[in-house]
Design an enzyme around this catalytic site. Structure first.
Site, PDB file in Angstrom:
ATOM      1  N   HIS A  90       0.831  -1.203   0.000  1.00 41.71           N
ATOM      2  CA  HIS A  90       0.000   0.000   0.000  1.00 41.71           C
ATOM      3  C   HIS A  90       0.870   1.258   0.000  1.00 41.71           C
ATOM      4  CE1 HIS A  90      -3.413   2.619   1.082  1.00 41.71           C
ATOM      5  NE2 HIS A  90      -2.539   3.236   1.861  1.00 41.71           N
ATOM      6  N   GLU A  91       1.880   1.293   0.841  1.00 40.78           N
ATOM      7  CA  GLU A  91       2.760   2.457   0.895  1.00 40.78           C
ATOM      8  C   GLU A  91       3.571   2.592  -0.392  1.00 40.78           C
ATOM      9  OE1 GLU A  91       2.193   4.572   3.047  1.00 40.78           O
ATOM     10  OE2 GLU A  91       0.966   3.288   4.329  1.00 40.78           O
ATOM     11  N   HIS A 105       1.636   4.473  -2.872  1.00 42.27           N
ATOM     12  CA  HIS A 105       1.724   5.933  -2.783  1.00 42.27           C
ATOM     13  C   HIS A 105       2.942   6.458  -3.538  1.00 42.27           C
ATOM     14  CE1 HIS A 105      -1.663   6.603  -0.232  1.00 42.27           C
ATOM     15  NE2 HIS A 105      -1.171   5.936   0.804  1.00 42.27           N
TER      16      HIS A 105
END
Length: 225
Positions: free
Chosen positions: A99-100, A103
């Site tokens: 998920h990070e 980003h």
């Protein structure tokens, strides 16, 4: 309608959603932190692999203190993972790390919502400190323009919460796509676990948006009464 009752009617839904989201996050992270990945890849290794695969070898992956303190900093273009994610080969760690990394990929793609969120961060930080005082001061001193200024500044926090929703949902979508594409998750049980972790986290951002909207509406109603 009494002001106190109105406040709770507008703010309580966000608080209830927030409590639900936190309980789901704790449950799912705890559950899937105990499920090792078949690949035995740690969160740090997954993040590094996904970044390199996207041509982002210049984005460092660092361990940081705290629990669920994982984040990507677009200012320094650095991805930071909590130690329990950085060093752990679990389904939860893999989902959070991906998920990070999502980003960071958004940043590389100049994803508009992420750029917008980063742009308004200084205003949001300032308004969070001064907006309530300006609003209350305007009401107490019977200065409508000052009260409106406070309400508008608080609206920045509401806008930030709304912009955050597509940013986080898109990062989770990218995470799942990349984990499947690169065969980092290899069976249905792992996929179920990653989805559970990411979906429970998404609810926290929904709760923040609902709470911010409810509080802002309450401020605006006070101006018209």
């Amino acid at each position: 309608m009494p002001t106190d009752l109105l406040f709770w009617l507008l703010v309580l839904p966000g608080m209830a959603l927030g409590a639900y989201a936190q309980s789901r996050i704790k449950y799912n992270v705890s559950k899937y932190s105990r499920m090792p990945t078949l690949s035995a890849a740690t969160g740090a290794q997954v993040a590094r692999y996904l970044l390199d695969a996207r041509g982002l070898s210049d984005v460092p992956v660092e361990a940081t203190e705290g629990v669920l303190s994982d984040h990507y900093d677009p200012r320094t273009q650095t991805l930071r993972l909590s130690q329990s994610v950085f060093y752990t080969p679990s389904v939860a760690a893999v989902g959070i790390a991906a998920h990070e990394a999502g980003h960071a990929i958004q940043d590389a793609d100049d994803y508009f919502a992420l750029e917008m969120r980063s742009f308004i961060v200084p205003l949001v930080q300032l308004s969070a400190q001064i907006a309530p005082w300006i609003f209350i001061g305007g009401l107490m001193l019977d200065l409508p323009r000052l009260a409106w200024l406070g309400a508008i500044l608080f609206g920045a926090s509401t806008f930030f919460a709304l912009v955050t929703l597509p940013v986080e949902i898109d990062a989770s979508r990218r995470a799942l796509d990349q984990l499947v594409k690169h065969r980092i998750i290899n069976d249905d049980a792992e996929l179920t676990g990653v989805r559970a972790v990411l979906r429970s986290a998404a609810w926290s951002y929904v709760a923040a948006a609902v709470s911010a909207i409810g509080t802002w509406i309450f401020y605006l109603i006070l101006l018209f009464t």
